[in-house]
Design a protein around this motif. Sequence first.
Motif, PDB file in Angstrom:
ATOM      1  N   LEU A 166     -50.804  98.216 -31.833  1.00  0.00           N
ATOM      2  CA  LEU A 166     -52.071  98.155 -31.092  1.00  0.00           C
ATOM      3  C   LEU A 166     -53.274  98.345 -32.014  1.00  0.00           C
ATOM      4  N   LYS A 167     -53.104  99.162 -33.034  1.00  0.00           N
ATOM      5  CA  LYS A 167     -54.178  99.361 -34.017  1.00  0.00           C
ATOM      6  C   LYS A 167     -54.483  98.056 -34.754  1.00  0.00           C
ATOM      7  N   LEU A 168     -53.463  97.329 -35.153  1.00  0.00           N
ATOM      8  CA  LEU A 168     -53.672  96.066 -35.859  1.00  0.00           C
ATOM      9  C   LEU A 168     -54.331  95.030 -34.947  1.00  0.00           C
ATOM     10  N   ILE A 169     -53.909  94.988 -33.691  1.00  0.00           N
ATOM     11  CA  ILE A 169     -54.530  94.071 -32.731  1.00  0.00           C
ATOM     12  C   ILE A 169     -56.007  94.389 -32.588  1.00  0.00           C
ATOM     13  N   ARG A 170     -56.327  95.666 -32.497  1.00  0.00           N
ATOM     14  CA  ARG A 170     -57.723  96.091 -32.359  1.00  0.00           C
ATOM     15  C   ARG A 170     -58.534  95.813 -33.622  1.00  0.00           C
ATOM     16  N   ASP A 171     -58.009  96.188 -34.768  1.00  0.00           N
ATOM     17  CA  ASP A 171     -58.775  96.092 -36.017  1.00  0.00           C
ATOM     18  C   ASP A 171     -59.007  94.655 -36.472  1.00  0.00           C
ATOM     19  N   PHE A 172     -58.044  93.770 -36.163  1.00  0.00           N
ATOM     20  CA  PHE A 172     -58.171  92.379 -36.611  1.00  0.00           C
ATOM     21  C   PHE A 172     -58.432  91.400 -35.459  1.00  0.00           C
ATOM     22  N   ARG A 173     -58.599  91.945 -34.248  1.00  0.00           N
ATOM     23  CA  ARG A 173     -58.873  91.125 -33.068  1.00  0.00           C
ATOM     24  C   ARG A 173     -57.848  90.004 -32.924  1.00  0.00           C
ATOM     25  N   LEU A 174     -56.589  90.371 -32.975  1.00  0.00           N
ATOM     26  CA  LEU A 174     -55.498  89.405 -32.902  1.00  0.00           C
ATOM     27  C   LEU A 174     -55.292  88.957 -31.462  1.00  0.00           C
ATOM     28  N   ASN A 175     -54.970  87.683 -31.300  1.00  0.00           N
ATOM     29  CA  ASN A 175     -54.926  87.135 -29.946  1.00  0.00           C
ATOM     30  C   ASN A 175     -53.675  86.313 -29.639  1.00  0.00           C
ATOM     31  N   ASN A 176     -52.991  85.831 -30.674  1.00  0.00           N
ATOM     32  CA  ASN A 176     -51.835  84.952 -30.461  1.00  0.00           C
ATOM     33  C   ASN A 176     -50.621  85.582 -31.143  1.00  0.00           C
ATOM     34  N   VAL A 177     -49.736  86.164 -30.333  1.00  0.00           N
ATOM     35  CA  VAL A 177     -48.685  87.038 -30.858  1.00  0.00           C
ATOM     36  C   VAL A 177     -47.298  86.429 -30.689  1.00  0.00           C
ATOM     37  N   LEU A 178     -46.472  86.602 -31.713  1.00  0.00           N
ATOM     38  CA  LEU A 178     -45.043  86.275 -31.647  1.00  0.00           C
ATOM     39  C   LEU A 178     -44.260  87.544 -31.918  1.00  0.00           C
ATOM     40  N   GLU A 179     -43.314  87.855 -31.034  1.00  0.00           N
ATOM     41  CA  GLU A 179     -42.404  88.970 -31.298  1.00  0.00           C
ATOM     42  C   GLU A 179     -41.000  88.421 -31.498  1.00  0.00           C
ATOM     43  N   VAL A 180     -40.426  88.680 -32.651  1.00  0.00           N
ATOM     44  CA  VAL A 180     -39.058  88.262 -32.955  1.00  0.00           C
ATOM     45  C   VAL A 180     -38.124  89.367 -32.482  1.00  0.00           C
ATOM     46  N   GLY A 237     -38.339  95.034 -24.036  1.00  0.00           N
ATOM     47  CA  GLY A 237     -39.734  94.769 -23.721  1.00  0.00           C
ATOM     48  C   GLY A 237     -40.747  95.847 -24.029  1.00  0.00           C
ATOM     49  N   CYS A 238     -40.383  96.856 -24.789  1.00  0.00           N
ATOM     50  CA  CYS A 238     -41.282  97.981 -25.045  1.00  0.00           C
ATOM     51  C   CYS A 238     -42.589  97.545 -25.723  1.00  0.00           C
ATOM     52  N   ILE A 239     -42.483  96.820 -26.823  1.00  0.00           N
ATOM     53  CA  ILE A 239     -43.682  96.398 -27.556  1.00  0.00           C
ATOM     54  C   ILE A 239     -44.502  95.415 -26.721  1.00  0.00           C
ATOM     55  N   ALA A 240     -43.827  94.453 -26.103  1.00  0.00           N
ATOM     56  CA  ALA A 240     -44.535  93.455 -25.291  1.00  0.00           C
ATOM     57  C   ALA A 240     -45.324  94.110 -24.165  1.00  0.00           C
ATOM     58  N   ASP A 241     -44.728  95.087 -23.506  1.00  0.00           N
ATOM     59  CA  ASP A 241     -45.411  95.756 -22.403  1.00  0.00           C
ATOM     60  C   ASP A 241     -46.639  96.520 -22.906  1.00  0.00           C
ATOM     61  N   ALA A 242     -46.501  97.180 -24.052  1.00  0.00           N
ATOM     62  CA  ALA A 242     -47.632  97.914 -24.629  1.00  0.00           C
ATOM     63  C   ALA A 242     -48.778  96.960 -24.959  1.00  0.00           C
ATOM     64  N   VAL A 243     -48.451  95.836 -25.584  1.00  0.00           N
ATOM     65  CA  VAL A 243     -49.483  94.876 -26.002  1.00  0.00           C
ATOM     66  C   VAL A 243     -50.190  94.254 -24.806  1.00  0.00           C
ATOM     67  N   LEU A 244     -49.415  93.792 -23.827  1.00  0.00           N
ATOM     68  CA  LEU A 244     -50.012  93.084 -22.697  1.00  0.00           C
ATOM     69  C   LEU A 244     -50.740  94.023 -21.742  1.00  0.00           C
ATOM     70  N   THR A 245     -50.366  95.288 -21.740  1.00  0.00           N
ATOM     71  CA  THR A 245     -51.102  96.258 -20.935  1.00  0.00           C
ATOM     72  C   THR A 245     -52.417  96.614 -21.620  1.00  0.00           C
ATOM     73  N   TYR A 246     -52.356  96.751 -22.946  1.00  0.00           N
ATOM     74  CA  TYR A 246     -53.546  97.095 -23.721  1.00  0.00           C
ATOM     75  C   TYR A 246     -54.533  95.933 -23.791  1.00  0.00           C
ATOM     76  N   SER A 247     -53.997  94.721 -23.947  1.00  0.00           N
ATOM     77  CA  SER A 247     -54.860  93.549 -24.150  1.00  0.00           C
ATOM     78  C   SER A 247     -54.316  92.360 -23.344  1.00  0.00           C
ATOM     79  N   PRO A 248     -54.586  92.322 -22.028  1.00  0.00           N
ATOM     80  CA  PRO A 248     -53.983  91.317 -21.137  1.00  0.00           C
ATOM     81  C   PRO A 248     -54.308  89.868 -21.484  1.00  0.00           C
ATOM     82  N   GLN A 249     -55.374  89.638 -22.229  1.00  0.00           N
ATOM     83  CA  GLN A 249     -55.767  88.260 -22.541  1.00  0.00           C
ATOM     84  C   GLN A 249     -54.941  87.646 -23.664  1.00  0.00           C
TER      85      GLN A 249
END
Length: 209
Positions: A33-47, A52-64
Motif C-alpha cells: 500500500l505504501k508503494l501504491i501511495r508513493d508512486f500513484r500506481l494504478n494498474n496492478v498484476l498479482e502473480v 486474496g489477502c493482498i488483493a483485498d487490501a489493495v482494492l479496499t484501500y484504492s478501489p479505482q
Amino acid sequence: MTANQFAEKTYLKFSKIEGNQHIAMEYALKCVLKLIRDFRLNNVLEVGIGIGCIADAVLTYSPQIHYTATEANDYCLNAVKKNVTQIEKVKLYSDLNQIPESTFFDFIIIDGSDDALAQVKRMCGPKTIIFIEGGRALQVAFLKELFPKALHAEMACDYKNPACGPFSPQVWCGGGQLIFPYPDFKMRCYFFKEKLATYLKRKKRKWYS
C-alpha cells in the motif's frame, strides 16, 4: 484511514479465515500500500493471488485500481471469490502465459510461483515496480538476471508478528523485496532510502535480540 490502518485491518480479517497460514504478513501489506501511495500506481498484476489477502487490501484501500491476477489452484480460486470484497474488479488468469500480449502493468506483485515468470518482462514498462512478498531468493535472483540494470532493496520490518495472526509473535514480521527494473531518478532515491531504512532496522533488531 491511513494505508497502514488499511493493511492492519485486512490482516486481522484474513487472520480469521480458513487457509490463513498462507496469507501475506502484515508488514508486506503495508509495503504494498505504501508503494501504491508513493508512486500513484494504478494498474496492478498479482502473480499468485492465493486466498486474496493482498488483493483485498489493495482494492479496499484504492478501489479505482485496475487489478489482474493469476492463480491455478482450485481451492484458492474458490476461496478468493468469497474473501475479496470487490472480486468483480479482478481479471483472473490461470498463469502469466494467458495474459494477452501488449498488456502492461505499473505494479507487479509476486506472491506465488509461476513457471512462466519470464513473461513479466513483456509486461513491464519504464515505470514498472516489482514487489516480491517475503524472501523468495530464487525469484529475486531470476528477476535480477532478467533485468540486468535493476535495483533491488529489501523492505524489512522492525517489529514482530501481531498476536492476532497465524504467524509466531516471536518472529519478526516479514516484508518483501523491492525491484525497480528500469530505475529512474525518483526510483534511485527511493532505493537508497529503503536500503538505509532496512540497514537501520536490522541493527535495531540485532540490538533487541
